[in-house]
Each structure stands twice: as C-alpha cells, then as structure tokens.
Motif scaffolding. Structure first.
Motif, PDB file in Angstrom:
ATOM      1  N   GLU A  44      -5.925   3.854   1.662  1.00  0.00           N
ATOM      2  CA  GLU A  44      -5.116   2.317   1.992  1.00  0.00           C
ATOM      3  C   GLU A  44      -4.547   2.541   3.242  1.00  0.00           C
ATOM      4  O   GLU A  44      -4.402   1.560   4.149  1.00  0.00           O
ATOM      5  N   LEU A  45      -3.882   3.588   3.547  1.00  0.00           N
ATOM      6  CA  LEU A  45      -3.427   3.793   4.742  1.00  0.00           C
ATOM      7  C   LEU A  45      -4.240   3.872   6.193  1.00  0.00           C
ATOM      8  O   LEU A  45      -3.982   3.043   7.062  1.00  0.00           O
ATOM      9  N   CYS A  46      -5.412   4.262   5.796  1.00  0.00           N
ATOM     10  CA  CYS A  46      -6.552   4.084   6.843  1.00  0.00           C
ATOM     11  C   CYS A  46      -7.126   2.746   6.891  1.00  0.00           C
ATOM     12  O   CYS A  46      -7.809   2.484   8.011  1.00  0.00           O
ATOM     13  N   GLY A  47      -7.020   2.187   5.853  1.00  0.00           N
ATOM     14  CA  GLY A  47      -7.715   0.889   5.939  1.00  0.00           C
ATOM     15  C   GLY A  47      -9.284   0.609   5.623  1.00  0.00           C
ATOM     16  O   GLY A  47      -9.747  -0.254   5.447  1.00  0.00           O
ATOM     17  N   PHE A  48      -9.821   1.848   5.064  1.00  0.00           N
ATOM     18  CA  PHE A  48     -11.274   1.916   4.784  1.00  0.00           C
ATOM     19  C   PHE A  48     -11.382   3.077   4.152  1.00  0.00           C
ATOM     20  O   PHE A  48     -10.267   4.144   3.938  1.00  0.00           O
ATOM     21  N   GLU A  49     -12.325   3.349   3.227  1.00  0.00           N
ATOM     22  CA  GLU A  49     -12.585   4.530   2.382  1.00  0.00           C
ATOM     23  C   GLU A  49     -13.008   5.766   3.219  1.00  0.00           C
ATOM     24  O   GLU A  49     -14.082   5.857   3.456  1.00  0.00           O
ATOM     25  N   VAL A  50     -12.225   6.576   3.388  1.00  0.00           N
ATOM     26  CA  VAL A  50     -12.513   7.862   4.278  1.00  0.00           C
ATOM     27  C   VAL A  50     -12.280   9.065   3.351  1.00  0.00           C
ATOM     28  O   VAL A  50     -13.093  10.086   3.463  1.00  0.00           O
ATOM     29  N   LEU A  79      -3.789  10.316  -4.596  1.00  0.00           N
ATOM     30  CA  LEU A  79      -3.567  10.935  -2.953  1.00  0.00           C
ATOM     31  C   LEU A  79      -4.842  10.158  -2.125  1.00  0.00           C
ATOM     32  O   LEU A  79      -4.631   9.623  -1.304  1.00  0.00           O
ATOM     33  N   ALA A  80      -5.950  10.060  -2.796  1.00  0.00           N
ATOM     34  CA  ALA A  80      -7.114   9.702  -2.178  1.00  0.00           C
ATOM     35  C   ALA A  80      -6.951   8.233  -2.162  1.00  0.00           C
ATOM     36  O   ALA A  80      -7.408   7.710  -0.755  1.00  0.00           O
ATOM     37  N   LEU A  98      -3.622  10.178  12.026  1.00  0.00           N
ATOM     38  CA  LEU A  98      -2.791   9.201  11.147  1.00  0.00           C
ATOM     39  C   LEU A  98      -2.354   9.957   9.900  1.00  0.00           C
ATOM     40  O   LEU A  98      -1.200   9.761   9.291  1.00  0.00           O
ATOM     41  N   LEU A  99      -3.324  10.419   8.854  1.00  0.00           N
ATOM     42  CA  LEU A  99      -2.963  11.081   7.829  1.00  0.00           C
ATOM     43  C   LEU A  99      -1.934  12.087   8.259  1.00  0.00           C
ATOM     44  O   LEU A  99      -1.029  12.354   7.229  1.00  0.00           O
ATOM     45  N   THR A 100      -2.159  13.016   9.358  1.00  0.00           N
ATOM     46  CA  THR A 100      -1.234  14.096   9.432  1.00  0.00           C
ATOM     47  C   THR A 100       0.098  13.595   9.485  1.00  0.00           C
ATOM     48  O   THR A 100       1.229  14.264   9.295  1.00  0.00           O
ATOM     49  N   PRO A 144       4.046  12.979   4.911  1.00  0.00           N
ATOM     50  CA  PRO A 144       5.307  13.088   4.045  1.00  0.00           C
ATOM     51  C   PRO A 144       5.246  11.952   3.164  1.00  0.00           C
ATOM     52  O   PRO A 144       5.889  11.785   1.891  1.00  0.00           O
ATOM     53  N   GLN A 145       4.847  10.771   3.739  1.00  0.00           N
ATOM     54  CA  GLN A 145       4.822   9.605   2.956  1.00  0.00           C
ATOM     55  C   GLN A 145       3.737   9.360   2.009  1.00  0.00           C
ATOM     56  O   GLN A 145       3.938   8.894   0.920  1.00  0.00           O
ATOM     57  N   LEU A 146       2.687  10.013   2.269  1.00  0.00           N
ATOM     58  CA  LEU A 146       1.427  10.202   1.138  1.00  0.00           C
ATOM     59  C   LEU A 146       1.809  11.063  -0.024  1.00  0.00           C
ATOM     60  O   LEU A 146       1.479  10.916  -1.213  1.00  0.00           O
ATOM     61  N   VAL A 147       2.612  12.160   0.211  1.00  0.00           N
ATOM     62  CA  VAL A 147       2.758  13.019  -0.943  1.00  0.00           C
ATOM     63  C   VAL A 147       4.248  13.338  -1.208  1.00  0.00           C
ATOM     64  O   VAL A 147       4.484  13.882  -2.234  1.00  0.00           O
TER      65      VAL A 147
END
Length: 108
Positions: free
Chosen positions: A90-96, A84-85, A37-39, A43-46
């Motif tokens: 927020e994207l993942c829905g939990f603190e990863v 970024l963290a 999901l992060l990968t 582009p949306q994250l950074v």
C-alpha cells in the motif's frame, strides 16, 4: 560537408533506463527508490517499538527479508507477515512484496 543539428527530441537516457529495468528484473532486485521508501518508512510499517529490534535486510524477487535481534520478535513478525506485506504494498502503490521472510541476526 553539411553540418546538421542534433535532433531535439533525442532521449539519451531512455535506452539506459530500459536496460536498468531489465537488469533489475533479471536479478530480482527491487527498484532502489522502493527500497529507500520502505527503509525510510520502516517505523511506520512495523511500529516504533518493533523497529528498534528489527531492520529491513533486503527485497528481492518479491521477498521482503527482515533481520531481527530476538527470536521472540521474529515470532511476532511471522504472525504479522501478511499485514506487513499488505502495508508495504500500500505504501509503494503497487505489489512489490509477495512474501516476508524473518531471520534472526543478533549481531547488530
């Protein structure tokens, strides 16, 4: 000899899933779907301009490691590491992601 049917509520993947979760926790690895999901959303994250100069390297023990091509990009991302963290969590829905580490790797 009597033949008995197998139980219908038998969950054969449950023990395997539990074992995989324990293995991930003990090795400090993120869930594969979290990393994917992060990968995918990098582009949306950074931002699209920064995404061209940096890439998600790994996620282990709450540390998101980012590889960058240029030291100037590394400095920029260091300034934005808390944002970024927060965006990744927020994207993942939990603190990863607990911290972000930036490494310069011009070999790409």
């Amino acid at each position: 000899m009597a033949i008995e049917p197998l139980p219908r509520d038998r969950d054969t993947l449950h023990p395997l899933a539990g074992s995989l979760e324990r293995l991930q926790r003990s090795l400090g690895l993120a869930r594969p779907d979290t990393l994917a999901l992060l990968t995918e959303s990098w582009p949306q994250l950074v931002g699209s301009r920064l995404a061209a100069a940096c890439r998600l390297h790994s996620l282990r023990d709450g540390c998101l490691t980012v590889a960058v091509d240029d030291p100037a990009v590394a400095e920029h991302l260091r300034w934005q590491s808390s944002d970024l963290a927060a965006a990744a969590n927020e994207l993942c829905g939990f603190e990863v992601v607990e911290r972000v580490e930036i490494r310069v790797d011009p070999s790409r």
